[in-house]
Scaffold this motif. Structure first.
Motif, PDB file in Angstrom:
ATOM      1  N   ALA A 181      -8.568   2.765  -4.046  1.00 31.59           N
ATOM      2  CA  ALA A 181      -9.118   2.913  -4.608  1.00 31.59           C
ATOM      3  C   ALA A 181     -10.711   3.168  -3.754  1.00 31.59           C
ATOM      4  O   ALA A 181     -10.653   2.756  -2.774  1.00 31.59           O
ATOM      5  CB  ALA A 181      -9.696   1.315  -5.325  1.00 31.59           C
ATOM      6  N   GLU A 182     -10.829   4.454  -3.977  1.00 31.96           N
ATOM      7  CA  GLU A 182     -12.410   5.283  -2.843  1.00 31.96           C
ATOM      8  C   GLU A 182     -13.106   4.457  -3.080  1.00 31.96           C
ATOM      9  O   GLU A 182     -13.960   4.658  -4.231  1.00 31.96           O
ATOM     10  CB  GLU A 182     -11.880   6.488  -2.983  1.00 31.96           C
ATOM     11  N   HIS A 183     -14.003   4.240  -2.453  1.00 31.21           N
ATOM     12  CA  HIS A 183     -15.030   3.656  -2.238  1.00 31.21           C
ATOM     13  C   HIS A 183     -16.330   4.757  -2.400  1.00 31.21           C
ATOM     14  O   HIS A 183     -16.048   5.758  -1.689  1.00 31.21           O
ATOM     15  CB  HIS A 183     -15.014   3.096  -0.879  1.00 31.21           C
ATOM     16  N   LYS A 184     -17.045   4.884  -2.984  1.00 32.99           N
ATOM     17  CA  LYS A 184     -18.928   5.594  -2.989  1.00 32.99           C
ATOM     18  C   LYS A 184     -19.923   5.303  -1.410  1.00 32.99           C
ATOM     19  O   LYS A 184     -19.090   7.110  -1.008  1.00 32.99           O
ATOM     20  CB  LYS A 184     -19.551   4.917  -4.193  1.00 32.99           C
ATOM     21  N   ALA A 214      -1.255  -5.046   2.806  1.00 37.34           N
ATOM     22  CA  ALA A 214      -2.537  -4.061   2.105  1.00 37.34           C
ATOM     23  C   ALA A 214      -2.893  -2.987   3.472  1.00 37.34           C
ATOM     24  O   ALA A 214      -2.583  -3.917   4.456  1.00 37.34           O
ATOM     25  CB  ALA A 214      -3.820  -4.695   1.716  1.00 37.34           C
ATOM     26  N   HIS A 215      -3.406  -2.506   3.332  1.00 40.93           N
ATOM     27  CA  HIS A 215      -3.556  -1.539   4.419  1.00 40.93           C
ATOM     28  C   HIS A 215      -5.453  -2.185   5.017  1.00 40.93           C
ATOM     29  O   HIS A 215      -6.476  -1.337   4.342  1.00 40.93           O
ATOM     30  CB  HIS A 215      -3.430  -0.131   4.669  1.00 40.93           C
ATOM     31  N   GLY A 222      -4.045  -7.145   7.172  1.00 40.03           N
ATOM     32  CA  GLY A 222      -3.180  -6.956   6.688  1.00 40.03           C
ATOM     33  C   GLY A 222      -2.548  -7.696   5.193  1.00 40.03           C
ATOM     34  O   GLY A 222      -1.855  -7.164   4.630  1.00 40.03           O
ATOM     35  N   PHE A 223      -3.578  -8.091   4.750  1.00 37.92           N
ATOM     36  CA  PHE A 223      -3.570  -8.338   2.967  1.00 37.92           C
ATOM     37  C   PHE A 223      -4.756  -8.637   2.649  1.00 37.92           C
ATOM     38  O   PHE A 223      -5.794  -9.095   3.110  1.00 37.92           O
ATOM     39  CB  PHE A 223      -2.886  -9.519   3.067  1.00 37.92           C
ATOM     40  N   ILE A 260      -6.257   0.012   0.027  1.00 37.72           N
ATOM     41  CA  ILE A 260      -5.614   0.429  -0.124  1.00 37.72           C
ATOM     42  C   ILE A 260      -4.066  -0.165  -0.228  1.00 37.72           C
ATOM     43  O   ILE A 260      -4.223  -1.717   1.024  1.00 37.72           O
ATOM     44  CB  ILE A 260      -4.680   1.683   1.267  1.00 37.72           C
ATOM     45  N   VAL A 261      -3.256   0.158  -1.020  1.00 41.32           N
ATOM     46  CA  VAL A 261      -1.903  -0.599  -1.184  1.00 41.32           C
ATOM     47  C   VAL A 261      -0.884  -0.307  -1.915  1.00 41.32           C
ATOM     48  O   VAL A 261      -0.578   0.849  -1.844  1.00 41.32           O
ATOM     49  CB  VAL A 261      -2.213  -1.724  -2.046  1.00 41.32           C
TER      50      VAL A 261
END
Length: 197
Positions: A122-125, A66-67, A71-72, A133-134
């Motif tokens: 998935a954008e955090h509020k 993951a970003h 790193g995961f 981010i994956v």
């Protein structure tokens, strides 16, 4: 394709129709815990066909590239030998990042068919730096994670030290660097304690 796909890599399918993250391959799981009478399984999987319910044998964590800083993402995953694949409920990616659904403003799974890749976001509020981010690849139009990070044990490390000369040199350099850093830290503490005398 953006990069050559490693066909031997273990990957998980991101399945927006799944209601649980599960795998039939126990060796993918970090921190595996077996279910027992004292630690019973909290779920029963109900597949599409009647009479094929499955009860997971245990759970562990898939380490999904993951970003983020680590790193995961450590995604909780049920071990169910009756299955034939590894699937991730995309909501578990949010949980693995330490967020809940109410923290998320929007979710997008963007597939780039020309490049054979996808990006899940998935954008955090509140903060963009908290976004989940994956990145991964597409196989037959389905989204699969980057190569999962597998658990390693002492035997794996010993074998790698014997078989991979470059890895052995890197380990030796890292050991020397860490020993030196530890010595410097101890000298610094010693000098500080002498100042108070």
């Amino acid at each position: 394709q953006a990069e050559e796909e490693d066909m031997t890599a273990y990957r998980a399918q991101i399945d927006t129709g799944a209601f649980v993250t599960c795998t039939s391959d126990r060796k993918l799981l970090h921190g595996y815990v077996e279910f027992s009478k004292n630690n019973p399984c909290p779920v029963r999987l109900m597949p599409a066909t009647e009479g094929s319910d499955a009860i997971p044998k245990g759970y562990g964590y898939l380490h999904v590239p993951a970003h983020n800083e680590d790193g995961f993402l450590p995604v909780r995953c049920f071990f169910t030998p009756q299955l034939r694949t590894t699937v991730i409920d995309e909501r578990d990616l949010i949980r693995a990042a330490g967020h809940s659904a109410k923290d998320i403003k929007s979710e997008v799974l963007n597939k780039n068919f020309d490049a054979g890749t996808f990006t899940y976001r998935a954008e955090h509020k509140l903060k963009r730096s908290f976004d989940v981010i994956v990145h991964g690849i597409l196989r037959n139009g389905k989204a699969y994670t980057g190569a999962l990070l597998l658990p390693i044990d002492d035997n794996d490390i010993s074998r790698a030290l014997e078989e991979d000369e470059e890895f052995a040199k890197d380990c030796e350099r890292a050991t020397i660097l860490h020993v030196h850093a530890h010595q410097e830290d101890q000298y610094k503490k010693l000098r500080e304690s002498f100042k108070t005398l």
